[in-house]
Write an enzyme that holds these catalytic residues in place. Structure first.
Site, PDB file in Angstrom:
ATOM      1  N   GLU A  25     -20.160  -4.904   9.648  1.00  0.00           N
ATOM      2  CA  GLU A  25     -21.086  -4.043  10.381  1.00  0.00           C
ATOM      3  C   GLU A  25     -22.202  -4.837  11.043  1.00  0.00           C
ATOM      4  OE1 GLU A  25     -19.856  -3.383   7.386  1.00  0.00           O
ATOM      5  OE2 GLU A  25     -18.808  -1.490   7.637  1.00  0.00           O
TER       6      GLU A  25
ATOM      7  N   ARG B  20     -25.804  -1.300   6.443  1.00  0.00           N
ATOM      8  CA  ARG B  20     -25.607  -2.753   6.361  1.00  0.00           C
ATOM      9  C   ARG B  20     -26.300  -3.490   7.511  1.00  0.00           C
ATOM     10  NH1 ARG B  20     -20.967  -4.657   3.201  1.00  0.00           N
ATOM     11  NH2 ARG B  20     -21.647  -3.862   1.189  1.00  0.00           N
TER      12      ARG B  20
ATOM     13  N   LYS C  89       0.843  -1.184   0.000  1.00  0.00           N
ATOM     14  CA  LYS C  89       0.000   0.000   0.000  1.00  0.00           C
ATOM     15  C   LYS C  89       0.889   1.249   0.000  1.00  0.00           C
ATOM     16  CE  LYS C  89      -4.503   0.965   1.999  1.00  0.00           C
ATOM     17  NZ  LYS C  89      -5.599   0.508   2.846  1.00  0.00           N
TER      18      LYS C  89
HETATM   19  C1  TPP Z   1     -19.321  -1.840   4.219  1.00  0.00           C
HETATM   20  C2  TPP Z   1     -18.120  -0.947   4.302  1.00  0.00           C
HETATM   21  N1  TPP Z   1     -17.537  -0.704   5.488  1.00  0.00           N
HETATM   22  C3  TPP Z   1     -16.469   0.105   5.571  1.00  0.00           C
HETATM   23  C4  TPP Z   1     -15.951   0.680   4.446  1.00  0.00           C
HETATM   24  C5  TPP Z   1     -14.797   1.672   4.558  1.00  0.00           C
HETATM   25  N2  TPP Z   1     -13.603   1.163   3.873  1.00  0.00           N
HETATM   26  C6  TPP Z   1     -13.243   1.594   2.656  1.00  0.00           C
HETATM   27  S1  TPP Z   1     -11.876   0.858   2.099  1.00  0.00           S
HETATM   28  C7  TPP Z   1     -11.709  -0.020   3.504  1.00  0.00           C
HETATM   29  C8  TPP Z   1     -10.549  -0.950   3.679  1.00  0.00           C
HETATM   30  C9  TPP Z   1     -10.549  -1.998   2.631  1.00  0.00           C
HETATM   31  O1  TPP Z   1      -9.423  -2.788   2.815  1.00  0.00           O
HETATM   32  P1  TPP Z   1      -8.928  -3.701   1.630  1.00  0.00           P
HETATM   33  O2  TPP Z   1     -10.079  -4.393   1.008  1.00  0.00           O
HETATM   34  O3  TPP Z   1      -7.841  -4.553   2.148  1.00  0.00           O
HETATM   35  O4  TPP Z   1      -8.375  -2.687   0.556  1.00  0.00           O
HETATM   36  P2  TPP Z   1      -7.129  -1.694   0.689  1.00  0.00           P
HETATM   37  O5  TPP Z   1      -7.691  -0.369   1.129  1.00  0.00           O
HETATM   38  O6  TPP Z   1      -6.182  -2.248   1.670  1.00  0.00           O
HETATM   39  O7  TPP Z   1      -6.566  -1.601  -0.676  1.00  0.00           O
HETATM   40  C10 TPP Z   1     -12.734   0.264   4.404  1.00  0.00           C
HETATM   41  C11 TPP Z   1     -12.867  -0.325   5.751  1.00  0.00           C
HETATM   42  C12 TPP Z   1     -16.588   0.414   3.226  1.00  0.00           C
HETATM   43  N3  TPP Z   1     -16.193   0.963   2.083  1.00  0.00           N
HETATM   44  N4  TPP Z   1     -17.653  -0.400   3.175  1.00  0.00           N
END
Ligand code: TPP
Length: 629
Positions: free
Chosen positions: A373, A401, A287
């Site tokens: 959630e 959710r 990242k």
């Molecule tokens: C239902 C939901 N909860 C929380 C989020 C907030 N959110 C956006 S990106 C993310 C992290 C995602 O992690 P990952 O899939 O590993 O992708 P990365 O950001 O590491 O590339 C979160 C928690 C979301 N988009 N949707």
């Protein structure tokens, strides 16, 4: 001219040499850093996925093949390379390129995302539709290690293997983009399992070389075939023990491979394309890759406001008042010091919701559930049933959710869970998938659920203390960003719990406001005073139960009411008050200021509020019309 400016469609990539592709990767990173530095947006995830995006575009044939990005916040390189480079400077701006995939934006976007963990379900749906239309293309789901912790991703994997004839799922490729991070560090047993896989890649590397050979077995003679069958079974057995989770779910597992080694990525994608799925390719990425500050602090540069590239600093001209999230976190720490039953929960958003300090001071009373959630809300209900006082901090948009869990697990049992609903209202540049504008409407019908909206951070602190005292559920909603200030109200004594508060007396119309709309309401009343009118302003504070005594006393005096809330019109507090006034006080002139019943796409928060008449000028306009009635 640089290379990026010559890429108008994915086919242009195939003309480039390996060296040119490396240069292009650097140019893509530079363009993303410059654009996010000026417009804000998701930085670290996009910098990490550049080579993977190039490899996918080079080895698959979009739009015949299809791709779904989970969450979609990592789709900037894909957008730059699929014909949207010229418009990329408008990223996240009003009428500009979205920060998430948008079908209406490009034929290369196949499914809109924004909320986590939907990609595998959507990809399966697209595959099933393509199968029934007689097509035999692949559909890829690009899923992060964080998104994989979301229940929907697991439900989809569980379901993938049972499609009729198995045809659709055979062409499903899940690209697991593992950067070991959600927004913060990833949590839970899936994350631990991925770590084990990262540490034992030896066998799986062998497998990706051997499997294509094994798939050609029928061409060989019978004795050799038997021998290979045994080898294959042995290999599969070993696979199960090493990559157990995915194989148990019915997926073939390949990897882990280096997500920044473009030639290797291409080679593996070429191989897995020839295999029957469903399969998972586990790709390790970093990242923030290519921007030192984001490499060192990927959590801080996950999503950022406009910043200075040289030092990463986010200029903030308005540091006078605290952020609501910070006030919430501080207040919770204070309450927790005196209330040992208090427990704080989050679903993968400890920083965003202001809980980082709480987690440090009270590690035994803090839990991050991952992107889960529904589970978080029911876990909190369970804790409450067991005698704790859980506080769930969640963004309004993600709380959607957990609708049924709030009703079924909290409200119907009248359990003392406090929902601290951050980013309630218009969020702005993240656009329609992230607007927190439905919570009032979905919470008001819930039995036993008081709904509170503070007008500033002091009120938030007081309301939090009050709701933790309640022996039942409660929800407090507050917006993104910093608290407004009310210099004209410094003398005001805080109102008791459950009461609305008179902010300004008047005689010609009543302005009832919910939450931070009080700032615009007072400003509008001041404008009208300059025009010779007298407007009463009341802060509702408790949207449920309503302080009807205060409301009806004011409205019967003025005969006119304007109800203001930063939420959708349908089912909002305005609709509840309007309905009750119509039966109990017929003859009163009523107007509402809220959000239209339509999609509210990306723009600055202030732009959307102005367009919807929710700023001081808009309210003044509505008041003038009301005064003519
Ligand atoms: C239902 C939901 N909860 C929380 C989020 C907030 N959110 C956006 S990106 C993310 C992290 C995602 O992690 P990952 O899939 O590993 O992708 P990365 O950001 O590491 O590339 C979160 C928690 C979301 N988009 N949707």
């Amino acid at each position: 001219m640089n290379i990026l400016d010559q890429i108008n469609q994915p086919e242009d990539l195939s003309k480039l040499s390996p060296e040119q592709l490396n240069t292009l990767a650097a140019e893509v990173r530079e363009r993303i850093i410059c654009t996010v530095a000026s417009n804000g947006g998701h930085l670290a995830s996009n910098l990490g996925i550049v080579e993977l995006t190039l490899a996918l575009l080079l080895e698959f044939n979009f739009p015949d093949d299809k791709i779904v990005f989970d969450v979609g916040h990592q789709s900037y390189p894909y957008k730059l390379l699929t014909g949207r480079r010229d418009r990329f400077a408008t990223l996240r701006r009003e009428h500009g390129i979205s920060g998430f995939p948008k079908r209406e934006e490009s034929e290369y976007d196949f499914f809109n995302t924004g909320h986590s963990s939907t990609a595998i379900s959507a990809a399966l749906g697209l595959l099933q539709a393509d199968s029934l239309h007689g097509k035999s293309n692949h559909v890829l789901a690009v899923v992060g290690d964080g998104a994989l912790t979301g229940g929907m991703a697991l439900e989809a994997m569980n379901d993938a293997c049972q499609f009729p004839g198995d045809d659709a799922s055979k062409r499903l490729i899940v690209i697991l983009n593992d950067n070991q991070m959600s927004i913060s560090r990833n949590v839970g047993s899936i994350s631990r399992h991925l770590e084990k896989l990262r540490l034992s890649p030896r066998y799986n590397r062998l497998k990706v070389r051997v499997e294509p050979v094994l798939q050609r077995l029928p061409l060989l003679g019978r004795p050799l075939l038997n021998l290979f069958e045994k080898t294959k079974r042995a290999l599969r057995g070993l696979a199960r023990s090493e990559s157990g989770f995915f194989e148990t779910m019915g997926f073939r597992y390949y990897g882990p491979i280096d997500g920044h080694d473009l030639p290797q990525l291409r080679k593996h994608l070429r191989t897995i394309k020839t295999l029957t799925g469903p399969l998972v390719l586990h790709v390790i990425t970093q990242k923030g890759r290519g921007y030192n500050l984001a490499e060192c602090s990927p959590d801080i540069y996950h999503g950022v406001a406009p910043f200075v590239i040289e030092n990463g600093i986010v200029p903030d001209n308005n540091k006078k008042t605290p952020r609501f999230s910070d006030s919430f976190g501080e207040a919770l720490c204070e309450i927790a010091a005196a209330e040992p039953r208090l427990y704080a929960l989050t679903a993968a958003m400890p920083d965003g919701t202001g809980l980082t300090e709480f987690a440090r001071i009270f590690p035994e009373r803090f839990h991050d559930c991952g992107i889960a959630e529904q589970h978080t809300v029911t876990l909190a209900a369970g804790m409450a049933a067991g005698g704790l006082k859980p506080v769930v901090a969640m963004y309004a948009t993600f709380l959607q959710r957990a609708y049924d869990q709030i009703l079924h697990d909290i409200c119907l049992q009248n359990l003392p869970v406090v929902l601290a609903i951050d980013r309630a209202g218009i969020v702005g540049e993240d656009g329609e998938t992230h607007q927190g504008i439905y919570d009032i409407s979905f919470l008001l019908p819930m039995p036993n659920m008081p709904v509170l909206a503070p007008r500033d951070s002091h009120e938030l602190t007081r309301m939090l203390a009050a709701t933790i005292e309640i022996n039942g559920p409660a929800a407090i909603r507050y917006p993104r960003g910093r608290s407004p200030e009310y210099p004209e109200l410094v003398e005001l004594t805080p109102a008791p719990a459950g009461k609305a508060e008179l902010l300004r007396t008047g005689s010609e119309a009543t302005l009832l406001s919910a939450g931070t709309s009080a700032r615009a309401a007072l400003d509008a009343a001041a404008v009208l005073e300059n025009e010779g009118h007298s407007i009463e302003v009341i802060d509702l504070r408790w949207l449920k139960p309503l302080d009807w005594e205060t409301i009806s006393a004011s409205v019967s005096k003025t005969g006119r009411v304007l109800i203001v809330e930063e939420g959708v019109a349908v089912g909002g507090v305005g609709s509840v008050i309007t309905g009750r006034l119509a039966t109990e006080m017929p003859g009163v002139s009523i107007a509402n200021a809220n959000l239209d019943d339509r999609i509210h796409p990306q723009a600055k928060r202030e732009q959307i509020l102005a367009a919807q008449g929710l700023n001081a000028e808009g309210l003044a306009r509505q008041l003038r019309l009301l005064l003519q009635k």
